[in-house]
Write a protein that holds these residues in place. Sequence first.
Motif, short mmCIF file in Angstrom:
data_model
loop_
_atom_site.label_atom_id
_atom_site.label_comp_id
_atom_site.label_asym_id
_atom_site.label_seq_id
_atom_site.Cartn_x
_atom_site.Cartn_y
_atom_site.Cartn_z
N VAL A 93 0.87 -1.17 0.00
CA VAL A 93 0.00 0.00 0.00
C VAL A 93 0.91 1.23 0.00
O VAL A 93 1.63 1.48 0.96
N GLU A 94 0.88 1.96 -1.10
CA GLU A 94 1.82 3.07 -1.27
C GLU A 94 1.35 4.31 -0.51
O GLU A 94 0.16 4.62 -0.47
N ARG A 95 2.32 5.02 0.02
CA ARG A 95 2.02 6.19 0.84
C ARG A 95 2.36 7.51 0.16
O ARG A 95 1.71 8.52 0.39
N LYS A 133 -2.68 2.79 6.70
CA LYS A 133 -2.35 1.90 7.80
C LYS A 133 -3.52 0.98 8.14
O LYS A 133 -3.33 -0.19 8.49
N ARG A 134 -4.73 1.52 8.04
CA ARG A 134 -5.90 0.70 8.31
C ARG A 134 -6.05 -0.39 7.26
O ARG A 134 -6.44 -1.52 7.57
N ILE A 135 -5.73 -0.06 6.02
CA ILE A 135 -5.81 -1.05 4.95
C ILE A 135 -4.80 -2.17 5.19
O ILE A 135 -5.13 -3.36 5.09
N VAL A 136 -3.57 -1.80 5.50
CA VAL A 136 -2.55 -2.82 5.76
C VAL A 136 -2.96 -3.72 6.92
O VAL A 136 -2.83 -4.95 6.86
N ILE A 144 -3.62 -11.87 4.27
CA ILE A 144 -3.04 -11.51 2.97
C ILE A 144 -1.73 -10.78 3.26
O ILE A 144 -1.72 -9.80 4.01
N PRO A 145 -0.60 -11.24 2.72
CA PRO A 145 0.67 -10.57 3.00
C PRO A 145 0.65 -9.12 2.52
O PRO A 145 0.33 -8.85 1.36
N ALA A 146 0.95 -8.20 3.42
CA ALA A 146 0.81 -6.78 3.09
C ALA A 146 1.86 -5.96 3.82
O ALA A 146 2.35 -6.35 4.88
N GLU A 147 2.17 -4.82 3.24
CA GLU A 147 3.12 -3.89 3.85
C GLU A 147 2.80 -2.47 3.44
O GLU A 147 2.17 -2.23 2.40
N LEU A 148 3.23 -1.54 4.28
CA LEU A 148 3.15 -0.12 3.95
C LEU A 148 4.43 0.24 3.21
O LEU A 148 5.53 -0.08 3.67
N GLY A 238 6.25 2.64 10.13
CA GLY A 238 7.13 3.25 9.15
C GLY A 238 8.37 2.41 8.91
O GLY A 238 8.37 1.20 9.10
N SER A 239 9.44 3.07 8.50
CA SER A 239 10.67 2.39 8.18
C SER A 239 11.85 3.23 8.66
O SER A 239 11.80 4.46 8.65
#
Length: 241
Positions: A93-95, A133-136, A144-148, A238-239
């Motif tokens: 999910v792109e920010r 963030k809610r979507i992830v 479902i494998p997911a990341e921000l 975040g990262s």
Amino acid sequence: MTGPATAAPHDPGLAPLLLTGFEPFAGDGHNPSWPAVQEAARRLRDRGVDAVAVRLPCTFAGSTEVLERALAEHRPGIVISCGLAGGRTRVAVERVAVNLQDARIPDNAGAQPAGRAVDDAGPAAYFSTLPVKRIVAALREAEIPAELSLSAGSFVCNHLFYALMARAETSSVRTAGFIHVPWDESAPRRPGRVGAHADDGDRPEPWPTVPGTQLAEALVIAALEAARPTSDLDEPDGSLY
């Protein structure tokens, strides 16, 4: 945490929901973003959501032109664009969309901009207005494998993401963003060396994949979360780099 099973249904009185995917590129015969978008739109319509799927050309100029026509024709309230990120193992999910075109390969029309702006008069970046963030969190709850993700790259996907967010400011769109998907089970083989020794030779190496049914369901969940009148999660995801 609220998962997809309890997500509020989309109000059919609202403007339509637009999903976009891309045609194949780089010589591949398949792009999983388009079948995922088509199936997601079908599932959403089955749930009473006025959802439309539109396929975009994988070109810098053409993708924007088709997007603009779709916005004018359907006047959507929510737009989720989707593209392929081959090599990723999770739905991303792109920010952030950045004002940069720097193409490692030519697009399908042969264009290969190097270090050029998407819009010379535009801001350096736009943020997604999806509840990212809610979507992830909802995708992870659905297993479902997911990341921000903090980078949509600098090819056509980022270009389209930037153009979408710019147009969302002056259109019917109130919520918009971009989601990258990995390859599905129809992924081609990629050239690569398997094993630690040179005498292993060059053999096709598989791409990481996620089943197409999960990719479609990820977009359904994202759409339903985007339609909920609830703020995004106020927690870190975040990262460091």
